[in-house]
Design an enzyme around this catalytic site. Structure first.
Site, short mmCIF file in Angstrom:
data_model
loop_
_atom_site.label_atom_id
_atom_site.label_comp_id
_atom_site.label_asym_id
_atom_site.label_seq_id
_atom_site.Cartn_x
_atom_site.Cartn_y
_atom_site.Cartn_z
N CYS A 290 0.84 -1.21 0.00
CA CYS A 290 0.00 0.00 0.00
C CYS A 290 0.87 1.25 0.00
O CYS A 290 1.60 1.52 0.96
CB CYS A 290 -0.93 -0.03 1.21
SG CYS A 290 -1.81 1.53 1.49
N CYS A 293 0.02 3.78 2.71
CA CYS A 293 0.45 3.27 4.02
C CYS A 293 1.91 3.61 4.26
O CYS A 293 2.31 3.96 5.39
CB CYS A 293 0.25 1.75 4.09
SG CYS A 293 -1.48 1.26 3.99
#
Length: 366
Positions: A290, A293
């Site tokens: 991600c 993230c």
């Protein structure tokens, strides 16, 4: 001056010499003010040691309140005045004679002959002991003579004969104020003002009300402290075993660090520890693939260092699939805010401003 009063004055002065702090007693503020007006030097009030809250009952007394005691007098301890026989039969001639004696007494009052007025009113009372106004009038003369206890005895008798005697309530209220019975005086004066208000009652209320309100506020404070004390006593004392468990719980939360979660059991343990210590817990779901993230993770770590009393948890959804499934995570990054075992809010996406704002909001004790 009466020799007995001179002797009492000498004893009082001797007490002040041996213990100058007496001059700081609130009820002697009038004497302290008088000494200062003469240029006297008053020793400073000695500092008191801090008092343990557990012993507040010993110090929260009404004597600690600063009252306006300008018109307060020493209680009169004269023998009780003569009272009429309440069961006596009164003739019309006796009523007329009592009324005449009362008229003469009022004339004596107007001439400043208060002792003569008392004698005449006593004569009237003995002739007609069923008259509330005679007792209330004699009570008013006792008020003028600064004899509050005698006035209260007469006022009580007047009110027993006539419970609606405005003069009875008024004289008793004025007398109680002379004795520093502020709450009782306020009650009497309020009743008197409702029955038959006059300027003297209004002036008395202006002096009595502030002192009575101080007592009421003082009592509310005592009540608050007593309740706090009862609540404190009601809380069970922690046993050594409980204290050891608390230390273990705190050490497991790793203040200032992000804690990795790898299973449902591990998550429940950390959330339980956060609840026991009444801390906010943040559950951060992430993934290695991600991009957002990777952007938000360093900030999450720095926030853990900043908010050390908040529990920062981190779950990789690919490693702890069962945890992600239980929390129904549909996208990453997602942040859940948990307090006392319940979800209270969430943030979806790498919104660093919203994330920190909510951490600050929910970590506050208020």
């Amino acid at each position: 001056m009466d020799s007995g009063k001179v002797r009492e004055l000498k004893e009082f002065i001797a007490s002040c010499k041996s213990n100058p702090s007496l001059l700081h007693t609130p009820s002697l503020s009038f004497f302290k003010s008088y000494l200062l007006s003469l240029g006297a030097r008053i020793p400073p009030q000695p500092k008191t040691e801090p008092v343990d809250d557990e012993n507040y009952d010993d110090i929260l007394e009404e004597s600690d309140i600063e009252f306006d005691t300008t018109d307060v007098v020493r209680p009169d301890n004269d023998p009780p005045q003569k009272m009429g026989n309440p069961s006596a039969q009164v003739t019309e001639d006796q009523r007329d004679a009592a009324q005449l004696a009362k008229s003469k007494a009022l004339d004596a009052v107007s001439q400043g002959k208060l002792d003569q007025a008392l004698d005449l009113l006593t004569e009237a009372i003995l002739l007609n002991p069923h008259s509330a106004i005679l007792y209330a009038t004699r009570a008013s003369v006792f008020v003028m003579l600064k004899k509050p206890n005698a006035a209260i005895r007469d006022a009580n008798t007047a009110l027993k004969i006539n419970p609606d005697s405005a003069k009875g309530y008024k004289t008793r209220g004025l007398s109680r104020a002379m004795l520093g019975l502020w709450t009782e005086a306020l009650s009497d004066l309020h009743v008197a003002s409702k029955i038959d208000y006059d300027e003297e009652i209004g002036m008395a209320l202006k002096k009595v009300e502030p002192n009575a309100h101080k007592i009421e506020e003082h009592r509310r404070k005592c009540e608050r402290l007593r309740k706090q004390k009862e609540q404190k006593r009601a809380q069970p004392k922690k046993q050594p075993k409980d204290e050891a468990q608390d230390k273990d719980t705190l050490s497991a939360l790793k203040d200032g660090q992000v804690i990795g979660i790898h299973s449902v059991g591990e998550l429940e343990t950390k959330l339980s520890a956060a609840s026991k210590t009444s801390r906010l817990a943040i559950l951060y779901f992430t993934a290695t693939w991600c991009g957002p993230c990777r952007y938000i993770s360093p900030l999450y770590t720095s926030l853990a260092e900043k908010y050390q009393k908040v529990v920062f948890l981190k779950v990789d959804i690919d490693e702890a699939v069962d945890v992600a499934a239980r929390w129904k995570v549909n996208s990453v990054p997602t942040f859940f805010f948990v307090k006392n075992g319940k979800e209270i809010d969430s943030v979806v996406g790498a919104d660093k401003n919203t994330l920190e704002r909510k951490i600050a909001q929910y970590s506050s004790p208020f």
